[in-house]
Structures are given as C-alpha cells and as structure tokens.
Design a protein around this motif. Structure first.
Motif, mmCIF file in Angstrom:
data_model
loop_
_atom_site.group_PDB
_atom_site.id
_atom_site.type_symbol
_atom_site.label_atom_id
_atom_site.label_comp_id
_atom_site.label_asym_id
_atom_site.label_seq_id
_atom_site.Cartn_x
_atom_site.Cartn_y
_atom_site.Cartn_z
ATOM 1 N N HIS A 104 14.324 -3.990 -9.265
ATOM 2 C CA HIS A 104 13.421 -4.041 -8.112
ATOM 3 C C HIS A 104 12.101 -4.716 -8.495
ATOM 4 O O HIS A 104 11.614 -5.610 -7.790
ATOM 5 C CB HIS A 104 13.163 -2.612 -7.623
ATOM 6 N N ILE A 105 11.522 -4.306 -9.617
ATOM 7 C CA ILE A 105 10.244 -4.863 -10.058
ATOM 8 C C ILE A 105 10.387 -6.340 -10.402
ATOM 9 O O ILE A 105 9.538 -7.168 -10.047
ATOM 10 C CB ILE A 105 9.713 -4.076 -11.262
ATOM 11 N N ILE A 106 11.479 -6.701 -11.089
ATOM 12 C CA ILE A 106 11.699 -8.107 -11.452
ATOM 13 C C ILE A 106 11.825 -8.975 -10.202
ATOM 14 O O ILE A 106 11.214 -10.060 -10.104
ATOM 15 C CB ILE A 106 12.959 -8.238 -12.327
ATOM 16 N N LEU A 107 12.592 -8.513 -9.225
ATOM 17 C CA LEU A 107 12.779 -9.293 -7.996
ATOM 18 C C LEU A 107 11.486 -9.405 -7.199
ATOM 19 O O LEU A 107 11.225 -10.441 -6.563
ATOM 20 C CB LEU A 107 13.874 -8.655 -7.141
ATOM 21 N N ILE A 129 0.834 -1.205 0.000
ATOM 22 C CA ILE A 129 0.000 0.000 0.000
ATOM 23 C C ILE A 129 0.866 1.252 0.000
ATOM 24 O O ILE A 129 0.619 2.202 -0.752
ATOM 25 C CB ILE A 129 -0.947 0.001 1.219
ATOM 26 N N LEU A 130 1.899 1.269 0.836
ATOM 27 C CA LEU A 130 2.733 2.463 0.977
ATOM 28 C C LEU A 130 3.631 2.701 -0.228
ATOM 29 O O LEU A 130 4.129 3.810 -0.412
ATOM 30 C CB LEU A 130 3.599 2.342 2.239
ATOM 31 N N ALA A 131 3.843 1.675 -1.041
ATOM 32 C CA ALA A 131 4.735 1.827 -2.199
ATOM 33 C C ALA A 131 4.066 2.520 -3.363
ATOM 34 O O ALA A 131 4.740 3.053 -4.237
ATOM 35 C CB ALA A 131 5.243 0.455 -2.641
ATOM 36 N N GLY A 132 2.730 2.529 -3.397
ATOM 37 C CA GLY A 132 2.014 2.990 -4.576
ATOM 38 C C GLY A 132 1.968 4.503 -4.724
ATOM 39 O O GLY A 132 1.809 5.233 -3.750
ATOM 40 N N ARG A 133 2.095 4.971 -5.967
ATOM 41 C CA ARG A 133 1.923 6.397 -6.241
ATOM 42 C C ARG A 133 0.479 6.820 -5.978
ATOM 43 O O ARG A 133 0.217 7.961 -5.614
ATOM 44 C CB ARG A 133 2.273 6.695 -7.699
ATOM 45 N N LEU A 151 9.448 6.467 2.840
ATOM 46 C CA LEU A 151 10.374 6.159 3.933
ATOM 47 C C LEU A 151 9.856 4.986 4.769
ATOM 48 O O LEU A 151 10.603 4.039 5.070
ATOM 49 C CB LEU A 151 10.543 7.400 4.818
ATOM 50 N N ILE A 152 8.578 5.032 5.127
ATOM 51 C CA ILE A 152 7.993 3.942 5.926
ATOM 52 C C ILE A 152 7.969 2.647 5.116
ATOM 53 O O ILE A 152 8.198 1.556 5.658
ATOM 54 C CB ILE A 152 6.574 4.329 6.378
ATOM 55 N N HIS A 153 7.712 2.760 3.822
ATOM 56 C CA HIS A 153 7.727 1.585 2.944
ATOM 57 C C HIS A 153 9.080 0.875 2.996
ATOM 58 O O HIS A 153 9.144 -0.360 3.097
ATOM 59 C CB HIS A 153 7.409 2.026 1.512
ATOM 60 N N ARG A 154 10.157 1.655 2.950
ATOM 61 C CA ARG A 154 11.496 1.046 2.976
ATOM 62 C C ARG A 154 11.741 0.317 4.293
ATOM 63 O O ARG A 154 12.351 -0.762 4.302
ATOM 64 C CB ARG A 154 12.555 2.115 2.741
ATOM 65 N N TRP A 155 11.268 0.879 5.398
ATOM 66 C CA TRP A 155 11.482 0.217 6.685
ATOM 67 C C TRP A 155 10.600 -1.016 6.853
ATOM 68 O O TRP A 155 11.023 -1.996 7.471
ATOM 69 C CB TRP A 155 11.270 1.212 7.819
ATOM 70 N N PHE A 156 9.393 -0.983 6.319
ATOM 71 C CA PHE A 156 8.584 -2.203 6.317
ATOM 72 C C PHE A 156 9.271 -3.290 5.492
ATOM 73 O O PHE A 156 9.216 -4.482 5.848
ATOM 74 C CB PHE A 156 7.185 -1.924 5.753
ATOM 75 N N GLY A 157 9.915 -2.904 4.405
ATOM 76 C CA GLY A 157 10.654 -3.884 3.606
ATOM 77 C C GLY A 157 11.770 -4.538 4.398
ATOM 78 O O GLY A 157 11.984 -5.753 4.312
ATOM 79 N N ARG A 158 12.482 -3.738 5.200
ATOM 80 C CA ARG A 158 13.563 -4.297 6.025
ATOM 81 C C ARG A 158 13.014 -5.235 7.097
ATOM 82 O O ARG A 158 13.621 -6.265 7.403
ATOM 83 C CB ARG A 158 14.355 -3.156 6.657
ATOM 84 N N LEU A 166 -3.387 -8.307 -4.683
ATOM 85 C CA LEU A 166 -4.536 -7.574 -5.201
ATOM 86 C C LEU A 166 -4.339 -6.066 -5.055
ATOM 87 O O LEU A 166 -4.653 -5.298 -5.973
ATOM 88 C CB LEU A 166 -5.811 -8.023 -4.485
ATOM 89 N N PHE A 167 -3.831 -5.629 -3.903
ATOM 90 C CA PHE A 167 -3.551 -4.204 -3.707
ATOM 91 C C PHE A 167 -2.529 -3.718 -4.747
ATOM 92 O O PHE A 167 -2.709 -2.668 -5.367
ATOM 93 C CB PHE A 167 -3.003 -3.951 -2.298
ATOM 94 N N TRP A 168 -1.459 -4.467 -4.877
ATOM 95 C CA TRP A 168 -0.375 -4.094 -5.788
ATOM 96 C C TRP A 168 -0.860 -4.052 -7.232
ATOM 97 O O TRP A 168 -0.597 -3.106 -7.974
ATOM 98 C CB TRP A 168 0.780 -5.074 -5.630
ATOM 99 N N ALA A 169 -1.627 -5.096 -7.644
ATOM 100 C CA ALA A 169 -2.118 -5.170 -9.027
ATOM 101 C C ALA A 169 -3.136 -4.057 -9.300
ATOM 102 O O ALA A 169 -3.141 -3.461 -10.386
ATOM 103 C CB ALA A 169 -2.750 -6.538 -9.279
ATOM 104 N N PHE A 170 -3.996 -3.760 -8.315
ATOM 105 C CA PHE A 170 -5.002 -2.718 -8.505
ATOM 106 C C PHE A 170 -4.344 -1.349 -8.675
ATOM 107 O O PHE A 170 -4.772 -0.543 -9.513
ATOM 108 C CB PHE A 170 -5.958 -2.697 -7.312
ATOM 109 N N GLU A 171 -3.306 -1.081 -7.894
ATOM 110 C CA GLU A 171 -2.614 0.199 -8.013
ATOM 111 C C GLU A 171 -1.956 0.328 -9.374
ATOM 112 O O GLU A 171 -2.015 1.391 -10.011
ATOM 113 C CB GLU A 171 -1.571 0.327 -6.895
ATOM 114 N N ARG A 172 -1.334 -0.732 -9.845
ATOM 115 C CA ARG A 172 -0.700 -0.709 -11.165
ATOM 116 C C ARG A 172 -1.745 -0.537 -12.268
ATOM 117 O O ARG A 172 -1.534 0.191 -13.239
ATOM 118 C CB ARG A 172 0.082 -2.004 -11.380
ATOM 119 N N PHE A 173 -2.870 -1.225 -12.111
ATOM 120 C CA PHE A 173 -3.936 -1.121 -13.107
ATOM 121 C C PHE A 173 -4.501 0.298 -13.143
ATOM 122 O O PHE A 173 -4.769 0.853 -14.220
ATOM 123 C CB PHE A 173 -5.046 -2.128 -12.790
ATOM 124 N N THR A 174 -4.666 0.904 -11.965
ATOM 125 C CA THR A 174 -5.162 2.274 -11.883
ATOM 126 C C THR A 174 -4.227 3.235 -12.604
ATOM 127 O O THR A 174 -4.668 4.130 -13.343
ATOM 128 C CB THR A 174 -5.316 2.702 -10.419
#
Length: 618
Positions: A289-292, A192-196, A213-220, A318-326
C-alpha cells in the motif's frame, strides 16, 4: 480547532484562479509519417476559461463542505461534552440522580433510529465472512447516510454544468478536466483521514476506526474519478484518430503516460485494499500500500506539472509528510535514550502473553488508550495496535509491598531510584506477528523474556465515563484489556468523590476459567481498593467450562456463570434500577457488540442510556 483551520486554509490558499489547463492534444506526427489527425471544433477561449473556473469553484465546494461538516461536528461535540461535564458536577453529591435518569425523547429517537442503528436490522460489528475470507463490516445507518452524501456530492459535481448537448469532444474535455481536478482535491481528506495523528480524532471525539472507514470510501471515489478522467481522454483520442493512434499518443506525451501509470497505481491500491486481502495478508498489504502510494504521488506530480491542480496535490503531500514526520518524532522521543524501551514477555494460559512495557519516556496513562508496538526481533519495522490494560508506578508498588511486610532487596531499590511507569497489555495468540511473539516467549525456559521494543502512542482514551450514575462494562475475551482500566478509574473516582458513578457492573465473557489468569494481579488490586464493594459488581460467564466444578462464585459481588450471557436481560435488570444516566460500554467479539447495541437501542425513549463501542475493525 487545528484540523478545521488547516482544512479551511488549504482551500483558501490553493483556491487562487489559475489559467485553464490545456487539453492534451495529439501531435500531428502521430502514426505514419505525414499522417494528420482529423480537425475537431475546439472550445473558444471564453468557454475554456469558464470551464476552468467551474472546476476551481467545484473543488472549493468540496473542501468548504467538508470544513462545514467538521465545524458542525465540533459544535455537537462541545455541546455533548458540556452536558456531561455539568451532569458530573451536579451528581457528585447526589446518590439518586433522578433528573438524569429520564431520557430526552427527541434525542433518544435520533440515537435509536440513526446514531446507534445498524444499516438494516442487527448486524454491524460482526464481520461478513464467506468460508475463510473476511469481507469487512456493514456500516451503521448514520455512517451509510454520511457516505452516500459524500458520494452523491462528488457525482453531482463531476457532471454538473457540462454542456452535454454540445459537441462530444467539448463534453469529453470538460468531463476529463472536472473529474481529474476533483480526484486530486479528494486526496486531501483522503490523506488527513488516513493518519494515526489525525487531529480530527481528538477534536471531534470520533475514533480512528470511523475515520478509517471514511478514508477507504474517499479512496474509492478518487479511483472512480481517476478512471472517468482517463477514459474521457482515451475516448477523445480514439474519436479523433481511431484506435491505431492510441498507443502512439501515449508514447509521445509525457502527460498522458504519467497519468496512465498513476491511474493504474490507484486501481492497484483499491484492489489490494479489499477486506479479504487486507485481513489475510495484512503486513504484505501495508507495505505494498505504501509503495503504491509513493508511486502514485510521483507520477501524478509529473502528470500535473504546471497545472493548478498540482497545488492541491502539494497540500496533500504536505499533510501526509507532516503526519509521518510527527509519528517519527514521537517514536524517537518515547523510545530513544534512558536505556531505551524494553518489553517483558510472560506466557499465560489460553495462548496469551502479558507484555509489560518499560517505556523510556512514559506518558500519563488514561483509560481506554492504546499504542502501536514494534518489536524488531519479531516483526522488523511493522507496528501493531494493542489496548493498554494497566499502568503502575514501580516505586509506588515497591512502597506498598514494603508496607505489607514484603522484603525489598537493595538491588531493587538502586534499580528504581527514579520514577518508572510500566504499562501492561495482554496479547492473544493469533497469526502473523502475535504468533511469532508468543513463540519467542515460549522459547524461554522460564516463560519470561525481555526484548527491545518501540512504542508509538498514546492513541484513543477520549471516552470518559465519569458522568454516568450507572455504568455497564461488557468485555469479550481479550477485550477485557480495554475495559479493565475503566473499572479501576471508576472505583478510584467513587472513593475520592470525583465521579457520578454509583453502580459499576463488569460483565466478562471468556471461553475457559484459565483465561481469568490474564488479569488476576490487576483484578486483585481492584478488589482491594477502598469502597470497592459499595460500587462494583463482577459477573463472569464461561462459555466452555470443562466441568461444573470450575464454576463457583467467590462472593456476592463476584459471580461466575456457565454459558453465554443474555445481554438483553442483563441490561433490562440494570435499567429498571439504574441511578442517573446509564453508560453501556462494550469491547469484544462482533456478535457481543451487536447484541449490546440492540439492547441499548431497544430502551431508547424509556431510559437515558448511551452506547459506547470500541473496536479495531480496520
């Protein structure tokens, strides 16, 4: 409240109890023929059910806690916006605004020591560098506390309730299942936090910069929990059969093998996402990043087959795909048809170019907005963010030119039979995409060329300065592109009586006088606006003038000075004579932003001053 509802529904819909996940046991055929693993004391059915229930509950705790945080921030945003709206209405016909000049002491202390405070002393937006490598930015005090709370919550939930005084195998089983479950759950806020098009940006009025910034820390956090999950399983296998059985175990178990590949992929994402690599090779980083991410999701889906955490992974996908589709839908809508979107490149002094976008389906421009620009002939499919500096209606401009006596050709009239809104931005030549774009404009004999482009947006534009009686706007270099639209908006609002502003001070810091050419046509328009002299003062600081003859002030309201500005002194002068509440906005270099932040913090509790910062630090 779309994001709050989505987040809440996610943990309610996915929270149904499912059977506990079976531990990944090693077949008895592991190793040499006839080899059999040593027997271990397994958990009882009741213990397994209790552990599975704990994992499900703790997963819900994370999502419920995050939903509660979103709700609290939304309430805070509503309160602040309501106060500013009431202040705007109250001050429309009030030229003194004395009541709003004085601060709320308690809230002023919160802003000074928490909301606006750097983590340590002064440095926040000025990037940490060593030689030519960039290592990111130091979070603010509030950001650091928030991130520490998220990390602490995940550490606590990862180990809480595990029977550490029981058997080693049972503890490893519980740790493996717990960290694996939480790692998958944390993928939901990560996506959710990664999406534009993250809906929280508009709901909470928090910039994409902060969410990134929060997205990067959730990734870690996800990576650390995935590693704990993997190591717990590896240690358990080694304890049972020794190091010799480890390789055979992974070969004979699809679950183990797919999980190992997913873990390696997320570790690779973390390593290639570090600031030094991200800034030096941004386009390579983005594609890799996207490939990985796709590799991780594919193997993780197979790893979680027939287990209840797979439902959390499905929600994340679903969240990720919906954001990309939007994004794709809006990209097509903005740019396809009506002749498509064209970009006119015009060379400017100081290694810059003005880009005028003729968008197929433009939007109603708001100050502070930015868009992502894709130019296939320069950067293929890659997109890059740029602040939109100016917007104008072509027919309105032609009408104004006609009223001033300028000759308008028949071709111009026929070419603009419908309303056409053009949007302009300034791009400073750096490396990568901007360098190639500048070279393309440079190859044109006239210094002007038109190319096909795609615009994705608008984004941003949530900061509104209408409620401040005094507004100080700082810009450094090309940062003026973000700020000039606010100047026009406030001057127009003052003339029409729709804003509280009574004093607007623009401070622009440039290296050379030739950089003033970047916005000369727009500034000429602003200086000719009705009642401009009653509200606007402009101070230009040239840090590297070639001679003192270049420094001259055209009028009392437009002044030019050599050298860098003393930010603290400028804010002190205006705060002593401020009208109503003061808003101080900055967009420029990290050093300028930190200086403005320090000056505003210093005066909390003395005057009612707010700090607004715009930056692209991802």
């Amino acid at each position: 409240m779309r994001a709050l509802v989505l987040l809440t529904l996610a943990h309610l819909a996915l929270g149904e109890e499912a059977p506990g996940r079976k531990s990944s046991s090693i077949p008895s055929s592991v190793g040499k023929p006839g080899y059999k693993m040593p027997e271990e004391k397994s958990d009882t059915a009741e213990e397994k059910a209790a552990a599975a229930l704990d994992n499900a509950l703790f997963a819900r705790y994370i999502l419920s806690t995050l939903a509660a945080v979103v709700f609290c921030l939304a309430v805070y945003r509503v309160v602040i916006q309501s106060i500013r709206y009431i202040r705007t209405l109250t001050c429309l016909n009030n030229d003194t605004q004395r009541y709003f000049k004085m601060p709320n002491l308690a809230f002023g202390a919160i802003k000074q020591h928490l909301l606006y405070a750097p983590l340590l002393r002064r440095r926040h937006n000025r990037e940490v560098q060593f030689a030519c490598f960039h290592f990111g930015y130091i979070p603010t005090r509030f950001q650091s506390i928030f991130l520490a709370a998220i990390i602490g919550m995940n550490v606590t939930l990862s180990v809480w309730g595990i029977q550490w005084n029981g058997t080693r195998a049972a503890a490893l089983n519980h740790l493996r299942n717990r960290t694996g479950t939480l790692s998958v759950v944390n993928l939901i806020p990560l996506a959710i936090l990664a999406g534009r098009n993250n809906p929280l940006i508009s709901i909470l009025n928090i910039s994409y910069d902060n969410f990134n910034l929060i997205h990067r820390w959730f990734g870690r956090i996800v990576v650390l929990q995935a590693l704990a999950h993997t190591f717990a399983e590896v240690i358990k296998i080694v304890d049972r059969g020794g190091w010799g059985t480890l390789n055979v175990a992974f070969q004979n178990s699809q679950m183990l093998l797919t999980g190992l590949v997913a873990t390696i992929a997320v570790v690779a994402i973390t390593l290639q996402s570090c600031a030094a690599i991200r800034h030096a090779f941004y386009e390579t980083f983005l594609h890799l990043h996207i490939i990985l991410v796709i590799v991780t999701l594919g193997f993780l889906w197979k790893h979680l087959e027939n287990t209840y955490p797979q439902k959390y992974l499905l929600a994340m996908i679903l969240f990720w795909a919906f954001e990309r589709f939007t994004r794709l839908v809006f990209l097509v809508y903005r740019n396809v048809g009506r002749g498509g979107t064209k970009a006119e490149l015009e060379l400017l002094p100081g290694d810059a170019c003005r880009v005028t976008l003729k968008v197929a389906r433009p939007w109603t421009f708001q100050p502070g907005q930015y868009a992502f620009i894709t130019v296939p002939s320069v950067g293929l499919w890659t997109s890059h963010p740029f602040s939109i500096a100016w917007s104008h209606n072509v027919n309105e401009t032609m009408q104004q030119d006609s009223e001033k006596g300028y000759k308008i050709s028949a071709e111009d009239v026929l070419a603009n039979t419908t309303d056409q809104t053009n949007m302009s931005l300034i791009i400073r030549r750096r490396s990568g995409f901007t360098d190639k774009l500048f070279e393309k404009a440079e190859r044109s004999p006239s210094g002007i060329t038109t190319i096909t482009a795609y615009v994705e947006g608008p984004y941003g534009g949530h900061a509104v300065l209408h409620s401040y009686g005094t507004v100080m706007i700082f810009a450094g270099g090309v940062g003026i592109t973000h700020q000039v639209s606010y100047v026009r908006d406030l001057v127009a609002g003052y003339a029409s009586g729709t804003v509280a502003a009574r004093k607007v001070i623009l401070i622009w810091v440039v290296q050379s006088p030739e950089h003033l050419e970047w916005i000369r046509p727009w500034m000429t328009t602003i200086l000719a606006m009705d009642k401009r002299r009653d509200i606007l003062r402009i101070q230009l600081f040239v840090t590297q003038p070639r001679s003192t003859k270049e420094i001259h002030s055209p009028s009392a309201t437009v002044q030019m000075f050599p050298g860098k500005p003393n930010v603290d002194t400028l804010i002190e002068i205006e705060s002593e004579n401020q009208i109503g509440a003061m808003g101080v906005s900055v967009c420029g270099t990290g050093g300028l932003s930190d200086d403005v932040r320090a000056a505003v913090r210093k005066r909390q509790g003395v005057r009612n001053i707010d700090f607004l910062e715009q930056g692209f630090t991802w």
